[in-house]
Design an enzyme around this catalytic site. Sequence first.
Site, mmCIF file in Angstrom:
data_model
loop_
_atom_site.group_PDB
_atom_site.id
_atom_site.type_symbol
_atom_site.label_atom_id
_atom_site.label_comp_id
_atom_site.label_asym_id
_atom_site.label_seq_id
_atom_site.Cartn_x
_atom_site.Cartn_y
_atom_site.Cartn_z
ATOM 1 N N LYS A 238 0.913 -1.182 0.119
ATOM 2 C CA LYS A 238 -0.046 0.056 0.004
ATOM 3 C C LYS A 238 0.702 1.210 0.073
ATOM 4 O O LYS A 238 0.538 1.966 -0.523
ATOM 5 C CB LYS A 238 -0.721 0.290 1.335
ATOM 6 C CG LYS A 238 -1.912 -0.985 1.502
ATOM 7 C CD LYS A 238 -3.068 -0.916 2.451
ATOM 8 C CE LYS A 238 -2.099 -0.915 3.872
ATOM 9 N NZ LYS A 238 -1.365 -1.885 4.206
ATOM 10 N N ARG B 158 -8.546 1.706 10.008
ATOM 11 C CA ARG B 158 -8.024 0.415 10.337
ATOM 12 C C ARG B 158 -8.958 -0.348 11.401
ATOM 13 O O ARG B 158 -8.755 -1.516 11.541
ATOM 14 C CB ARG B 158 -6.885 0.508 11.312
ATOM 15 C CG ARG B 158 -5.352 1.270 10.641
ATOM 16 C CD ARG B 158 -4.871 0.010 9.998
ATOM 17 N NE ARG B 158 -3.387 -0.223 10.002
ATOM 18 C CZ ARG B 158 -2.249 0.157 9.993
ATOM 19 N NH1 ARG B 158 -2.495 1.525 9.159
ATOM 20 N NH2 ARG B 158 -1.024 -0.045 10.309
ATOM 21 N N ARG C 254 12.305 -5.076 4.505
ATOM 22 C CA ARG C 254 12.096 -3.709 4.249
ATOM 23 C C ARG C 254 13.097 -2.665 4.695
ATOM 24 O O ARG C 254 13.719 -2.905 5.683
ATOM 25 C CB ARG C 254 10.796 -3.614 4.559
ATOM 26 C CG ARG C 254 9.825 -2.424 4.256
ATOM 27 C CD ARG C 254 8.381 -2.550 4.124
ATOM 28 N NE ARG C 254 7.984 -2.138 5.403
ATOM 29 C CZ ARG C 254 6.680 -1.860 5.543
ATOM 30 N NH1 ARG C 254 5.951 -2.124 4.925
ATOM 31 N NH2 ARG C 254 6.357 -1.712 6.906
ATOM 32 N N ARG D 172 12.197 0.139 9.884
ATOM 33 C CA ARG D 172 11.322 0.524 10.770
ATOM 34 C C ARG D 172 11.138 -0.099 12.071
ATOM 35 O O ARG D 172 11.521 -1.495 11.888
ATOM 36 C CB ARG D 172 9.706 0.377 10.076
ATOM 37 C CG ARG D 172 9.294 1.627 9.240
ATOM 38 C CD ARG D 172 8.103 1.183 8.656
ATOM 39 N NE ARG D 172 6.885 0.779 9.364
ATOM 40 C CZ ARG D 172 5.815 0.745 8.855
ATOM 41 N NH1 ARG D 172 5.273 1.208 7.717
ATOM 42 N NH2 ARG D 172 4.865 0.304 9.634
ATOM 43 N N ARG E 127 1.189 -7.330 13.899
ATOM 44 C CA ARG E 127 0.574 -6.402 13.009
ATOM 45 C C ARG E 127 -0.403 -7.269 12.106
ATOM 46 O O ARG E 127 -1.506 -6.880 11.645
ATOM 47 C CB ARG E 127 1.344 -5.665 12.049
ATOM 48 C CG ARG E 127 2.005 -4.639 13.156
ATOM 49 C CD ARG E 127 3.324 -4.318 12.446
ATOM 50 N NE ARG E 127 3.329 -3.348 11.210
ATOM 51 C CZ ARG E 127 4.124 -3.339 10.440
ATOM 52 N NH1 ARG E 127 5.197 -3.928 10.554
ATOM 53 N NH2 ARG E 127 3.998 -2.748 9.133
HETATM 54 P P1 AMP Z 1 1.657 1.869 8.971
HETATM 55 O O1 AMP Z 1 2.712 2.621 8.419
HETATM 56 O O2 AMP Z 1 0.241 2.005 8.239
HETATM 57 O O3 AMP Z 1 1.920 0.399 8.637
HETATM 58 O O4 AMP Z 1 1.247 2.116 10.393
HETATM 59 C C1 AMP Z 1 2.336 1.677 11.349
HETATM 60 C C2 AMP Z 1 1.840 1.750 12.756
HETATM 61 O O5 AMP Z 1 1.125 2.950 12.968
HETATM 62 C C3 AMP Z 1 0.501 0.669 12.963
HETATM 63 O O6 AMP Z 1 1.293 -0.598 13.324
HETATM 64 C C4 AMP Z 1 -0.058 1.248 13.945
HETATM 65 O O7 AMP Z 1 0.741 1.209 15.252
HETATM 66 C C5 AMP Z 1 0.140 2.771 13.847
HETATM 67 N N1 AMP Z 1 -1.228 3.292 12.714
HETATM 68 C C6 AMP Z 1 -1.181 3.622 11.734
HETATM 69 N N2 AMP Z 1 -2.391 4.097 10.961
HETATM 70 C C7 AMP Z 1 -3.279 3.850 12.093
HETATM 71 C C8 AMP Z 1 -4.684 3.459 12.179
HETATM 72 N N3 AMP Z 1 -5.412 4.084 11.425
HETATM 73 N N4 AMP Z 1 -5.149 3.327 13.557
HETATM 74 C C9 AMP Z 1 -4.232 2.857 14.518
HETATM 75 N N5 AMP Z 1 -3.068 2.981 14.385
HETATM 76 C C10 AMP Z 1 -2.354 3.219 13.442
#
Ligand code: AMP
Length: 209
Positions: free
Chosen positions: A14, A89, A123, A156, A167
Amino acid sequence: MLRVAFLGPPGAGKGTQAVEVARHLRMPHLSTGDLLRSAVAARSPLGLEADGHMRAGRLVPDALVLQILNERLRQDDAKEGFLLDGFPRNVAQAEALARLTPLDRVVCFEIPEGLLVERLTQRQHCPKCGTLYNLATKPPRRPGVCDLDGTELVRRSDDREEAVRTRLRVYREQTEPLIAHYRALGVLVPIDATGTPDEVRHRVEAALR
Ligand code: AMP
Protein backbone atom coordinates in the site's frame (compact mmCIF):
# COMPACT_ATOMS: atom_id res chain seq x y z
CA MET A 1 -10.42 14.48 -7.68
CA LEU A 2 -11.42 11.30 -5.89
CA ARG A 3 -11.50 10.52 -2.17
CA VAL A 4 -9.75 7.18 -1.96
CA ALA A 5 -8.57 4.80 0.77
CA PHE A 6 -6.17 1.87 0.39
CA LEU A 7 -7.04 -1.23 2.42
CA GLY A 8 -4.98 -4.36 2.85
CA PRO A 9 -2.62 -6.22 5.19
CA PRO A 10 0.77 -4.82 6.22
CA GLY A 11 3.30 -5.70 3.54
CA ALA A 12 0.77 -5.74 0.68
CA GLY A 13 2.49 -2.74 -0.94
CA LYS A 14 0.00 0.00 0.00
CA GLY A 15 2.69 2.48 1.00
CA THR A 16 4.82 1.93 -2.11
CA GLN A 17 1.77 2.28 -4.35
CA ALA A 18 0.39 5.27 -2.47
CA VAL A 19 3.60 7.26 -3.03
CA GLU A 20 3.68 6.45 -6.77
CA VAL A 21 -0.02 6.81 -7.50
CA ALA A 22 -0.29 10.08 -5.55
CA ARG A 23 2.63 11.50 -7.55
CA HIS A 24 1.16 10.32 -10.87
CA LEU A 25 -2.41 11.45 -10.27
CA ARG A 26 -1.38 14.55 -8.25
CA MET A 27 -3.36 13.58 -5.19
CA PRO A 28 -2.26 14.36 -1.63
CA HIS A 29 -0.99 11.19 0.07
CA LEU A 30 -2.28 10.94 3.65
CA SER A 31 -0.55 8.15 5.56
CA THR A 32 -1.52 7.92 9.22
CA GLY A 33 1.58 5.74 9.77
CA ASP A 34 3.82 8.52 8.36
CA LEU A 35 1.99 11.20 10.37
CA LEU A 36 2.42 9.15 13.55
CA ARG A 37 6.11 8.41 12.83
CA SER A 38 6.69 12.18 12.38
CA ALA A 39 4.99 12.83 15.72
CA VAL A 40 7.19 10.17 17.35
CA ALA A 41 10.34 11.68 15.80
CA ALA A 42 9.30 15.16 16.97
CA ARG A 43 8.65 13.76 20.48
CA SER A 44 5.31 15.57 20.67
CA PRO A 45 2.94 14.46 23.49
CA LEU A 46 0.86 12.58 20.91
CA GLY A 47 3.99 10.95 19.49
CA LEU A 48 5.21 9.85 22.91
CA GLU A 49 1.87 8.21 23.58
CA ALA A 50 1.78 6.49 20.18
CA ASP A 51 5.36 5.19 20.27
CA GLY A 52 4.91 2.11 22.48
CA HIS A 53 1.83 0.91 20.62
CA MET A 54 3.63 1.24 17.28
CA ARG A 55 6.78 -0.56 18.36
CA ALA A 56 4.68 -3.50 19.56
CA GLY A 57 2.69 -3.59 16.31
CA ARG A 58 -0.61 -2.68 17.99
CA LEU A 59 -3.03 -0.03 16.78
CA VAL A 60 -2.63 3.44 18.27
CA PRO A 61 -5.83 4.47 20.15
CA ASP A 62 -8.51 5.79 17.79
CA ALA A 63 -8.74 9.21 19.48
CA LEU A 64 -5.04 9.97 18.80
CA VAL A 65 -5.17 8.82 15.19
CA LEU A 66 -8.37 10.75 14.54
CA GLN A 67 -6.84 13.89 15.99
CA ILE A 68 -3.81 13.68 13.70
CA LEU A 69 -5.90 12.78 10.63
CA ASN A 70 -8.46 15.48 11.29
CA GLU A 71 -5.74 18.15 11.34
CA ARG A 72 -4.33 16.82 8.08
CA LEU A 73 -7.73 16.64 6.33
CA ARG A 74 -8.34 20.29 7.16
CA GLN A 75 -5.31 21.45 5.19
CA ASP A 76 -6.14 23.08 1.85
CA ASP A 77 -4.61 20.45 -0.43
CA ALA A 78 -6.92 17.74 0.95
CA LYS A 79 -10.17 19.63 0.38
CA GLU A 80 -10.75 18.34 -3.18
CA GLY A 81 -9.65 14.75 -2.74
CA PHE A 82 -6.97 12.54 -1.20
CA LEU A 83 -5.40 9.14 -1.04
CA LEU A 84 -5.64 7.66 2.44
CA ASP A 85 -3.05 5.01 3.27
CA GLY A 86 -3.37 3.09 6.54
CA PHE A 87 -6.69 4.58 7.62
CA PRO A 88 -9.29 3.43 8.57
CA ARG A 89 -7.98 0.36 10.46
CA ASN A 90 -11.21 -0.65 12.27
CA VAL A 91 -14.95 -0.12 11.98
CA ALA A 92 -15.01 2.67 14.60
CA GLN A 93 -12.46 4.64 12.54
CA ALA A 94 -14.51 4.06 9.36
CA GLU A 95 -17.58 5.44 11.09
CA ALA A 96 -15.66 8.46 12.42
CA LEU A 97 -14.28 9.12 8.93
CA ALA A 98 -17.77 8.92 7.41
CA ARG A 99 -18.77 11.80 9.70
CA LEU A 100 -15.92 13.90 8.26
CA THR A 101 -16.02 12.92 4.58
CA PRO A 102 -17.39 10.18 2.30
CA LEU A 103 -15.09 7.88 0.31
CA ASP A 104 -15.53 7.37 -3.46
CA ARG A 105 -13.38 4.22 -3.70
CA VAL A 106 -11.68 1.80 -1.33
CA VAL A 107 -8.95 -0.12 -3.14
CA CYS A 108 -8.43 -3.47 -1.45
CA PHE A 109 -4.98 -5.08 -1.93
CA GLU A 110 -5.35 -8.86 -2.16
CA ILE A 111 -2.25 -10.97 -1.51
CA PRO A 112 -1.53 -14.44 -0.06
CA GLU A 113 -0.49 -14.18 3.59
CA GLY A 114 2.64 -16.27 3.03
CA LEU A 115 4.27 -13.42 1.06
CA LEU A 116 3.78 -10.80 3.76
CA VAL A 117 6.23 -11.73 6.53
CA GLU A 118 9.03 -12.04 4.02
CA ARG A 119 8.23 -8.69 2.41
CA LEU A 120 8.08 -6.87 5.74
CA THR A 121 11.22 -8.24 7.31
CA GLN A 122 13.24 -7.39 4.15
CA ARG A 123 12.08 -3.79 4.10
CA GLN A 124 14.19 -0.60 4.35
CA HIS A 125 13.34 3.03 3.68
CA CYS A 126 14.92 6.43 3.27
CA PRO A 127 14.23 8.57 6.37
CA LYS A 128 14.62 11.73 4.26
CA CYS A 129 12.46 11.20 1.13
CA GLY A 130 10.41 8.16 2.18
CA THR A 131 11.36 5.93 -0.75
CA LEU A 132 10.78 2.27 0.14
CA TYR A 133 13.18 -0.55 -0.71
CA ASN A 134 13.10 -4.30 -0.27
CA LEU A 135 16.29 -6.35 -0.08
CA ALA A 136 14.60 -9.19 -1.98
CA THR A 137 12.50 -7.41 -4.60
CA LYS A 138 13.67 -3.79 -4.89
CA PRO A 139 17.17 -3.40 -3.45
CA PRO A 140 18.90 0.01 -3.54
CA ARG A 141 21.65 0.33 -6.19
CA ARG A 142 24.25 0.79 -3.45
CA PRO A 143 23.58 -1.32 -0.34
CA GLY A 144 22.19 0.71 2.54
CA VAL A 145 21.97 4.03 0.66
CA CYS A 146 18.97 5.81 -0.99
CA ASP A 147 19.14 5.90 -4.81
CA LEU A 148 17.54 9.35 -4.93
CA ASP A 149 19.40 11.37 -2.31
CA GLY A 150 22.20 9.20 -0.89
CA THR A 151 20.75 9.14 2.64
CA GLU A 152 21.54 6.09 4.77
CA LEU A 153 18.58 3.68 4.76
CA VAL A 154 16.87 2.55 7.95
CA ARG A 155 14.47 -0.19 9.02
CA ARG A 156 11.18 0.50 10.75
CA SER A 157 11.17 -0.44 14.45
CA ASP A 158 7.95 -2.44 13.88
CA ASP A 159 9.36 -4.61 11.07
CA ARG A 160 10.93 -7.08 13.55
CA GLU A 161 9.38 -10.50 13.17
CA GLU A 162 7.48 -10.41 16.46
CA ALA A 163 5.87 -7.02 15.77
CA VAL A 164 5.12 -8.18 12.22
CA ARG A 165 3.17 -11.18 13.56
CA THR A 166 1.19 -8.88 15.89
CA ARG A 167 0.43 -6.49 13.01
CA LEU A 168 -0.88 -9.36 10.88
CA ARG A 169 -3.11 -10.59 13.71
CA VAL A 170 -4.41 -7.06 14.36
CA TYR A 171 -5.16 -6.78 10.64
CA ARG A 172 -7.17 -10.00 10.60
CA GLU A 173 -9.11 -9.18 13.75
CA GLN A 174 -9.77 -5.46 13.38
CA THR A 175 -9.13 -4.27 9.84
CA GLU A 176 -10.33 -7.14 7.66
CA PRO A 177 -14.00 -6.61 8.67
CA LEU A 178 -13.78 -3.32 6.75
CA ILE A 179 -13.80 -5.29 3.50
CA ALA A 180 -17.43 -6.32 4.08
CA HIS A 181 -18.25 -2.85 5.44
CA TYR A 182 -17.10 -1.08 2.26
CA ARG A 183 -18.44 -3.77 -0.04
CA ALA A 184 -21.87 -3.16 1.45
CA LEU A 185 -21.44 0.57 0.76
CA GLY A 186 -20.65 -0.23 -2.90
CA VAL A 187 -17.22 1.48 -2.97
CA LEU A 188 -14.88 -1.55 -2.66
CA VAL A 189 -12.54 -2.29 -5.60
CA PRO A 190 -10.41 -5.42 -5.01
CA ILE A 191 -7.09 -5.62 -6.86
CA ASP A 192 -4.49 -8.37 -7.22
CA ALA A 193 -1.46 -7.10 -5.25
CA THR A 194 0.97 -9.80 -6.40
CA GLY A 195 3.57 -9.08 -9.10
CA THR A 196 5.97 -6.22 -9.68
CA PRO A 197 5.32 -2.71 -8.34
CA ASP A 198 4.62 -1.51 -11.92
CA GLU A 199 2.09 -4.26 -12.56
CA VAL A 200 0.29 -3.46 -9.33
CA ARG A 201 0.35 0.29 -10.04
CA HIS A 202 -1.40 -0.23 -13.38
CA ARG A 203 -4.14 -2.21 -11.63
CA VAL A 204 -4.53 0.48 -8.96
CA GLU A 205 -4.74 3.26 -11.54
CA ALA A 206 -7.30 1.26 -13.55
CA ALA A 207 -9.34 0.91 -10.35
CA LEU A 208 -9.32 4.71 -9.94
CA ARG A 209 -10.45 5.52 -13.48
P1 AMP B 1 1.60 1.78 8.79
O1 AMP B 1 2.72 2.68 8.39
O2 AMP B 1 0.30 2.14 8.13
O3 AMP B 1 1.94 0.32 8.65
O4 AMP B 1 1.37 2.03 10.35
C1 AMP B 1 2.39 1.75 11.29
C2 AMP B 1 1.81 1.72 12.69
O5 AMP B 1 1.21 2.98 13.00
C3 AMP B 1 0.69 0.71 12.89
O6 AMP B 1 1.18 -0.60 13.19
C4 AMP B 1 -0.04 1.32 14.06
O7 AMP B 1 0.67 1.12 15.27
C5 AMP B 1 0.04 2.80 13.74
N1 AMP B 1 -1.11 3.24 12.89
C6 AMP B 1 -1.07 3.70 11.62
N2 AMP B 1 -2.29 4.00 11.16
C7 AMP B 1 -3.14 3.71 12.19
C8 AMP B 1 -4.55 3.78 12.36
N3 AMP B 1 -5.36 4.20 11.36
N4 AMP B 1 -5.05 3.39 13.56
C9 AMP B 1 -4.28 2.97 14.57
N5 AMP B 1 -2.95 2.86 14.47
C10 AMP B 1 -2.37 3.23 13.30
